[in-house]
Write an enzyme that holds these catalytic residues in place. Structure first.
Site, PDB file in Angstrom:
ATOM      1  N   ASN A 194       9.465   4.021   3.295  1.00  7.57           N
ATOM      2  CA  ASN A 194       9.312   3.584   4.681  1.00  7.57           C
ATOM      3  C   ASN A 194      10.584   2.865   5.116  1.00  7.57           C
ATOM      4  OD1 ASN A 194       6.438   3.389   3.362  1.00  7.57           O
ATOM      5  ND2 ASN A 194       6.112   3.539   5.541  1.00  7.57           N
TER       6      ASN A 194
ATOM      7  N   ARG B  51       0.829  -1.208   0.000  1.00  9.40           N
ATOM      8  CA  ARG B  51       0.000   0.000   0.000  1.00  9.40           C
ATOM      9  C   ARG B  51       0.873   1.273   0.000  1.00  9.40           C
ATOM     10  NH1 ARG B  51      -0.430   4.664   2.620  1.00  9.40           N
ATOM     11  NH2 ARG B  51       0.015   3.575   4.555  1.00  9.40           N
ATOM     12  N   ASP B  52       1.614   1.496   1.080  1.00  7.60           N
ATOM     13  CA  ASP B  52       2.394   2.738   1.169  1.00  7.60           C
ATOM     14  C   ASP B  52       3.488   2.753   0.110  1.00  7.60           C
ATOM     15  OD1 ASP B  52       3.031   5.203   2.178  1.00  7.60           O
ATOM     16  OD2 ASP B  52       3.480   4.545   4.199  1.00  7.60           O
TER      17      ASP B  52
ATOM     18  N   HIS C 225       8.967   6.775   8.173  1.00  8.99           N
ATOM     19  CA  HIS C 225       9.636   6.908   6.879  1.00  8.99           C
ATOM     20  C   HIS C 225      11.096   7.227   7.194  1.00  8.99           C
ATOM     21  CE1 HIS C 225       6.151   6.696   4.095  1.00  8.99           C
ATOM     22  NE2 HIS C 225       5.512   6.883   5.247  1.00  8.99           N
TER      23      HIS C 225
ATOM     24  N   HIS D 232       5.212   4.106  12.738  1.00 13.84           N
ATOM     25  CA  HIS D 232       5.303   4.054  11.269  1.00 13.84           C
ATOM     26  C   HIS D 232       6.302   5.133  10.853  1.00 13.84           C
ATOM     27  CE1 HIS D 232       3.087   3.838   7.229  1.00 13.84           C
ATOM     28  NE2 HIS D 232       3.650   5.034   7.131  1.00 13.84           N
TER      29      HIS D 232
ATOM     30  N   CYS E  71       4.611   9.165   0.189  1.00 15.42           N
ATOM     31  CA  CYS E  71       3.200   9.549   0.182  1.00 15.42           C
ATOM     32  C   CYS E  71       3.014  10.572  -0.922  1.00 15.42           C
ATOM     33  CB  CYS E  71       2.771  10.133   1.524  1.00 15.42           C
ATOM     34  SG  CYS E  71       1.064  10.724   1.478  1.00 15.42           S
TER      35      CYS E  71
HETATM   36  P1  HMG Z   1     -13.310  14.624  -2.037  1.00 13.60           P
HETATM   37  O1  HMG Z   1     -13.051  15.116  -3.417  1.00 13.60           O
HETATM   38  O2  HMG Z   1     -13.475  15.622  -0.945  1.00 13.60           O
HETATM   39  O3  HMG Z   1     -14.503  13.588  -2.042  1.00 13.60           O
HETATM   40  O4  HMG Z   1     -12.094  13.650  -1.661  1.00 13.60           O
HETATM   41  P2  HMG Z   1     -16.062  13.828  -1.885  1.00 13.60           P
HETATM   42  O5  HMG Z   1     -16.520  13.186  -0.634  1.00 13.60           O
HETATM   43  O6  HMG Z   1     -16.393  15.289  -2.097  1.00 13.60           O
HETATM   44  O7  HMG Z   1     -16.644  13.019  -3.139  1.00 13.60           O
HETATM   45  C1  HMG Z   1     -16.318  13.385  -4.470  1.00 13.60           C
HETATM   46  C2  HMG Z   1     -16.516  12.215  -5.417  1.00 13.60           C
HETATM   47  O8  HMG Z   1     -15.582  11.175  -5.078  1.00 13.60           O
HETATM   48  C3  HMG Z   1     -17.899  11.576  -5.336  1.00 13.60           C
HETATM   49  O9  HMG Z   1     -18.194  11.084  -6.647  1.00 13.60           O
HETATM   50  C4  HMG Z   1     -17.687  10.384  -4.447  1.00 13.60           C
HETATM   51  O10 HMG Z   1     -18.605   9.340  -4.668  1.00 13.60           O
HETATM   52  C5  HMG Z   1     -16.296   9.958  -4.833  1.00 13.60           C
HETATM   53  P3  HMG Z   1     -19.226  11.859  -7.614  1.00 13.60           P
HETATM   54  O11 HMG Z   1     -20.505  11.890  -6.822  1.00 13.60           O
HETATM   55  O12 HMG Z   1     -18.623  13.215  -7.802  1.00 13.60           O
HETATM   56  O13 HMG Z   1     -19.225  10.983  -8.824  1.00 13.60           O
HETATM   57  N1  HMG Z   1     -15.625   9.255  -3.734  1.00 13.60           N
HETATM   58  C6  HMG Z   1     -15.047   8.034  -3.817  1.00 13.60           C
HETATM   59  N2  HMG Z   1     -14.903   7.156  -4.832  1.00 13.60           N
HETATM   60  C7  HMG Z   1     -14.274   5.982  -4.541  1.00 13.60           C
HETATM   61  N3  HMG Z   1     -13.803   5.671  -3.320  1.00 13.60           N
HETATM   62  C8  HMG Z   1     -13.935   6.506  -2.294  1.00 13.60           C
HETATM   63  C9  HMG Z   1     -14.572   7.759  -2.527  1.00 13.60           C
HETATM   64  N4  HMG Z   1     -14.851   8.810  -1.726  1.00 13.60           N
HETATM   65  C10 HMG Z   1     -15.487   9.711  -2.473  1.00 13.60           C
HETATM   66  N5  HMG Z   1     -13.461   6.176  -1.076  1.00 13.60           N
HETATM   67  C11 HMG Z   1     -11.294  11.754  -0.418  1.00 13.60           C
HETATM   68  C12 HMG Z   1     -12.044  13.062  -0.377  1.00 13.60           C
HETATM   69  C13 HMG Z   1     -11.072  11.294   1.004  1.00 13.60           C
HETATM   70  C14 HMG Z   1     -12.113  10.740  -1.192  1.00 13.60           C
HETATM   71  C15 HMG Z   1      -9.939  11.988  -1.155  1.00 13.60           C
HETATM   72  O14 HMG Z   1      -9.307  13.051  -0.517  1.00 13.60           O
HETATM   73  C16 HMG Z   1      -9.022  10.793  -1.156  1.00 13.60           C
HETATM   74  O15 HMG Z   1      -9.325   9.761  -1.771  1.00 13.60           O
HETATM   75  N6  HMG Z   1      -7.862  10.890  -0.479  1.00 13.60           N
HETATM   76  C17 HMG Z   1      -6.921   9.779  -0.354  1.00 13.60           C
HETATM   77  C18 HMG Z   1      -5.512  10.282  -0.216  1.00 13.60           C
HETATM   78  C19 HMG Z   1      -4.571   9.124   0.014  1.00 13.60           C
HETATM   79  O16 HMG Z   1      -4.887   7.964  -0.209  1.00 13.60           O
HETATM   80  N7  HMG Z   1      -3.348   9.456   0.471  1.00 13.60           N
HETATM   81  C20 HMG Z   1      -2.318   8.468   0.748  1.00 13.60           C
HETATM   82  C21 HMG Z   1      -2.582   7.655   1.994  1.00 13.60           C
HETATM   83  S1  HMG Z   1      -2.172   8.499   3.507  1.00 13.60           S
HETATM   84  C22 HMG Z   1      -0.520   8.100   3.789  1.00 13.60           C
HETATM   85  O17 HMG Z   1       0.143   7.596   2.916  1.00 13.60           O
HETATM   86  C23 HMG Z   1       0.054   8.325   5.172  1.00 13.60           C
HETATM   87  C24 HMG Z   1       0.259   7.024   5.961  1.00 13.60           C
HETATM   88  O18 HMG Z   1       1.149   6.147   5.295  1.00 13.60           O
HETATM   89  C25 HMG Z   1       0.803   7.323   7.373  1.00 13.60           C
HETATM   90  C26 HMG Z   1       2.035   8.224   7.399  1.00 13.60           C
HETATM   91  O19 HMG Z   1       3.014   7.966   6.673  1.00 13.60           O
HETATM   92  O20 HMG Z   1       1.982   9.172   8.191  1.00 13.60           O
HETATM   93  C27 HMG Z   1      -1.076   6.269   6.155  1.00 13.60           C
HETATM   94 MG    MG Z   2       3.322   6.306   5.315  1.00 11.94          MG
END
Ligand code: HMG
Ligand code: MG
Length: 313
Positions: A259, A24-25, A219, A217, A250
């Site tokens: 990581n 995933r990450d 990096h 966690h 990320c």
């Molecule tokens: P948004 O644009 O605010 O979404 O994004 P919304 O709620 O306004 O919805 C807009 C449209 O997206 C709608 O569709 C929803 O149905 C659709 P429409 O009606 O316009 O056709 N939608 C989705 N479709 C599929 N799956 C979903 C989903 N949700 C809404 N789940 C949202 C908000 C949260 C969706 C967006 O910001 C997002 O997907 N963000 C993900 C970012 C991400 O994955 N980042 C990497 C992971 S975090 C990380 O790596 C850190 C970590 O490792 C820890 C660390 O290192 O600290 C974990």
């Molecule tokens: Mg991470």
């Protein structure tokens, strides 16, 4: 077989649960699209090497993380294995529904302790993100699904700079209060150092978070990840995240690199006589195979050191 000489140290856990995040990450950050078949083989090989908690993919918006747009297909391809938990990232109700539809039993929500990263990563303020997570955790717990909560940027933020420990405790305790079963401290951009980690773990425990609920966690941007792990182990933490071959980053965090590599972590833990249940050499072979798929060498020092001695990938 080359292995570290085992010399145990007092006051460390006997066993550590490695929470593997490479699929995933790691893969969320690859520029090229990796086929679902290769991803599934990667996860299978991680499990075959002995990893028991494997974060497999994310049910986020595919436009936000196109690398993981095949989440449904991937989950459908994974074989259930006794004692193995496949975890998926879920940001909201839509993501939870997608995960439940695939029969997923463990999810991870992900909050930020800083406003800037929260907006960039989730399009929400911190308060709005907690509002978004509230029904997700409630519904997941009602369905008997385990919920990990990540808190990101716990040691510093590329836009906001230093992050006070109190700010981490504030967000973390609000997430745990939602009913999350696990809390994971994310040093997303790898700026933390061991004293900082110790202060964070102590502050969270003082705030009522159970030690065995906590994971770390790291990096490895500044080469501090292993030192930070040791600091966390000394505080009694027994869940450590890492990614096979040191894949990772990320897409929404400036300066986040890979990581901590699982192989580097294993070398340290096994040298300390700490059980992990993971076969280091099998994992090195997996990372060498993955490096070939990605067309570049693994950044893990242990993978590089053992490459010539572990046999065919
Ligand atoms: P948004 O644009 O605010 O979404 O994004 P919304 O709620 O306004 O919805 C807009 C449209 O997206 C709608 O569709 C929803 O149905 C659709 P429409 O009606 O316009 O056709 N939608 C989705 N479709 C599929 N799956 C979903 C989903 N949700 C809404 N789940 C949202 C908000 C949260 C969706 C967006 O910001 C997002 O997907 N963000 C993900 C970012 C991400 O994955 N980042 C990497 C992971 S975090 C990380 O790596 C850190 C970590 O490792 C820890 C660390 O290192 O600290 C974990
Ligand atoms: Mg991470």
């Amino acid at each position: 077989m080359i292995a570290p000489q085992v010399v145990a140290r007092d006051n460390l856990p006997q066993r550590v649960r490695i929470y593997e995040v490479g699929a995933r990450d790691g893969l969320q950050n690859e520029k090229q699209v990796i086929s679902t078949v290769v991803k599934a083989e990667f996860v299978e090989r991680l499990v075959a090497a002995g990893l028991r908690t494997v974060e497999a993919t994310s049910f986020v918006h595919p436009k936000w993380v196109p690398q993981l747009a095949d989440a449904e297909d991937l989950i459908d391809r994974l074989q259930p294995v006794d004692g193995v938990r496949y975890v998926v990232l879920v940001p909201n109700a839509k993501g939870l529904q997608r995960a439940l539809d695939r029969g997923v039993r463990d999810i991870a929500i992900f909050a930020s302790v800083t406003e800037t990263f929260s907006r960039r990563n989730l399009n929400r303020s911190v308060a709005e993100s907690i509002e978004m997570f509230t029904p997700v955790v409630e519904q997941a717990r009602a369905a008997g699904v385990g919920v990990r909560a990540y808190v990101s940027m716990v040691c510093g933020d590329p836009w906001e700079g230093k992050v006070p420990v109190t700010q981490v405790v504030d967000v973390a305790t609000r997430l745990v209060a939602l009913g999350c079963t696990e809390l994971c401290l994310g040093d997303t951009i790898g700026v933390g150092t061991p004293g900082h980690v110790r202060a964070l773990v102590r502050a969270l425990i003082a705030a009522g978070i159970e030690r065995d609920q906590l994971g770390v966690h790291f990096h490895d941007t500044y080469g501090q990840a292993l030192a930070n792990v040791l600091a966390a182990l000394q505080e009694g933490v027994t869940t450590v995240d890492s990614s096979a071959g040191g894949l990772g980053g990320c897409p929404y965090a400036e300066s986040a690199t890979g990581n901590l590599a699982t192989e580097d972590l294993l070398w340290q833990l096994h040298g300390l006589g700490i059980e992990t249940g993971v076969d280091l050499h099998a994992l090195v072979r997996t990372s060498l195979w993955m490096a070939e798929e990605l067309g570049r060498p693994s950044p893990s020092r242990t993978v590089q050191a053992l490459a010539a001695s572990v046999g065919a990938a």
